[in-house]
Scaffold this motif. Structure first.
Motif, PDB file in Angstrom:
ATOM      1  N   ALA A 170       0.831  -1.205   0.000  1.00  0.00           N
ATOM      2  CA  ALA A 170       0.000   0.000   0.000  1.00  0.00           C
ATOM      3  C   ALA A 170       0.867   1.258   0.000  1.00  0.00           C
ATOM      4  O   ALA A 170       0.568   2.237  -0.696  1.00  0.00           O
ATOM      5  N   ILE A 171       1.944   1.229   0.777  1.00  0.00           N
ATOM      6  CA  ILE A 171       2.870   2.367   0.801  1.00  0.00           C
ATOM      7  C   ILE A 171       3.449   2.595  -0.595  1.00  0.00           C
ATOM      8  O   ILE A 171       3.511   3.725  -1.088  1.00  0.00           O
ATOM      9  N   GLN A 172       3.864   1.510  -1.235  1.00  0.00           N
ATOM     10  CA  GLN A 172       4.434   1.640  -2.574  1.00  0.00           C
ATOM     11  C   GLN A 172       3.416   2.174  -3.573  1.00  0.00           C
ATOM     12  O   GLN A 172       3.744   2.998  -4.434  1.00  0.00           O
ATOM     13  N   MET A 173       2.166   1.731  -3.478  1.00  0.00           N
ATOM     14  CA  MET A 173       1.157   2.207  -4.421  1.00  0.00           C
ATOM     15  C   MET A 173       0.910   3.702  -4.263  1.00  0.00           C
ATOM     16  O   MET A 173       0.676   4.411  -5.246  1.00  0.00           O
ATOM     17  N   ALA A 174       0.969   4.195  -3.029  1.00  0.00           N
ATOM     18  CA  ALA A 174       0.811   5.636  -2.813  1.00  0.00           C
ATOM     19  C   ALA A 174       1.973   6.396  -3.448  1.00  0.00           C
ATOM     20  O   ALA A 174       1.784   7.431  -4.101  1.00  0.00           O
ATOM     21  N   ILE A 175       3.174   5.867  -3.273  1.00  0.00           N
ATOM     22  CA  ILE A 175       4.366   6.506  -3.842  1.00  0.00           C
ATOM     23  C   ILE A 175       4.332   6.449  -5.366  1.00  0.00           C
ATOM     24  O   ILE A 175       4.589   7.446  -6.053  1.00  0.00           O
ATOM     25  N   ILE A 176       4.001   5.274  -5.902  1.00  0.00           N
ATOM     26  CA  ILE A 176       3.974   5.092  -7.360  1.00  0.00           C
ATOM     27  C   ILE A 176       2.917   5.983  -8.007  1.00  0.00           C
ATOM     28  O   ILE A 176       3.184   6.669  -9.004  1.00  0.00           O
TER      29      ILE A 176
END
Length: 356
Positions: A170-176
């Motif tokens: 989820a953290i990565q999806m926010a960043i991406i």
């Protein structure tokens, strides 16, 4: 807190329905867009971007929305799993069980909030004109998911699987998603990159220049995830390094304890594991105290706590040497978490020294 029995399931269904009904025009390839996003924000996991963002023929707006939708799914699935765990209950009143339930309760609230933040970001992105609105909501989702991770760290507990993976994803999806929005036009990309480089990137580079032991890549990747690039400063990044240090030593301690309890562990390894487990426990307290002192702007006390972490790890060789001597093979996961925790102490101290 009484967990909801229907909200997470409904959120998952709503997100899936949104994805199935969305339609995006063809403009840029997935690979090129992900590379452009990674060039803007070094926190982007290129492999995850390329593997999760489908189909490949969507334009940048569509891919950003797709990333936000993926984030919503991760958050909703996590909330649903936590909800089931809490509903199942436990007859145990052991301190660790109570702490675990408290952390899970916090995570349930944060993941439900993050699901809505991701979904609202998707709607903003879908309008293809409100870049700032979408990015702000993605920042909100990132902060909410990070609070779940912090809920375990502050209680001295590692995140259980699959929650830990849901959190990371989820953290990565926010960043991406945020980074892909930044690729929409040159002006936006320039502003995004400037915002990041002016905080996380530049602070980590300055820390690395002042102390050659600093792992620049780890500094940027870990601290960039812990805090929004647009709200970071040296104080908040030093605190984030301490918070990340707490989490890393918790993981290292959990790894050591697991090996101690494993009947297949070679008996001669146990004294080292027992010693290092105690070192990691004390290091967690030192990281926590350092973070508190940073918030009080007491740099000398914070530096002292980081020196304590480094000295104890090196004295007992729990930063690597003692662990590499374990037989028949060194525990790689424990080695990595131990090394990362030492790096967080080095990074935190280097950033603190920049403030002086």
């Amino acid at each position: 807190m009484k967990p909801s029995t229907t909200r997470p399931v409904a959120l998952v269904a709503a997100v899936l329905a949104s994805i199935l009904s969305s339609a995006c025009t063809v403009d840029a390839t997935l690979a090129l867009t992900c590379k452009a996003a990674a060039a803007i924000d070094v926190r982007v996991n290129l492999q995850m971007c390329e593997s999760l963002m489908v189909p490949k023929d969507k334009d940048a707006w569509g891919m950003a929305r797709n990333a936000a939708d993926e984030g919503a799914i991760n958050a909703a699935v996590a909330a649903n799993a936590i909800n089931k765990t809490l509903l199942a209950g436990s007859a145990s009143v052991a301190r660790e069980s109570l702490l675990m339930n408290a952390a899970l309760g916090m995570c349930l609230r944060r993941f439900e909030q993050a699901t809505l933040s991701f979904s609202n970001a998707s709607k903003e992105i879908g309008q293809r004109r409100n870049q700032l609105g979408g990015r702000n909501k993605l920042d909100g989702a990132l902060a909410q998911v990070q609070e779940c991770k912090d809920a375990f760290a502050m209680r001295g507990l590692p995140q259980p699987q699959p929650l830990a993976q849901n959190t990371t994803d989820a953290i990565q999806m926010a960043i991406i998603a945020n980074a892909i929005i930044c690729t929409v036009d040159a002006a936006v990309a320039s502003n995004c990159k400037a915002a990041l480089s002016a905080t996380v990137d530049s602070t980590c580079k300055a820390a690395a220049a002042s102390d050659p032991r600093v792992n620049l890549q780890l500094c940027v990747s870990q601290l960039g995830v812990s805090i929004s690039g647009r709200t970071a400063n040296a104080w908040s990044l030093a605190k984030a390094a301490c918070d990340e240090g707490v989490y890393k030593v918790i993981l290292a301690g959990s790894d050591a304890t697991t090996l101690l309890e494993d009947k297949s562990t070679v008996p001669s390894n146990k004294p080292v594991l027992e010693t290092c487990a105690a070192v990691y426990d004390k290091a967690g307290m030192a990281f926590t105290q350092a973070g508190e002192q940073i918030e009080l702007r007491n740099l000398a006390a914070a530096t002292s706590r980081m020196d304590e972490v480094l000295a104890k790890a090196q004295e007992k060789q729990c930063d690597g040497a003692a662990l590499r001597a374990l037989v028949p093979t060194p525990p790689q996961k424990l080695l990595q978490n131990a090394a990362d925790s030492v790096q967080m102490a080095i990074i935190a101290k280097a950033i603190i020294n920049l403030i002086k």
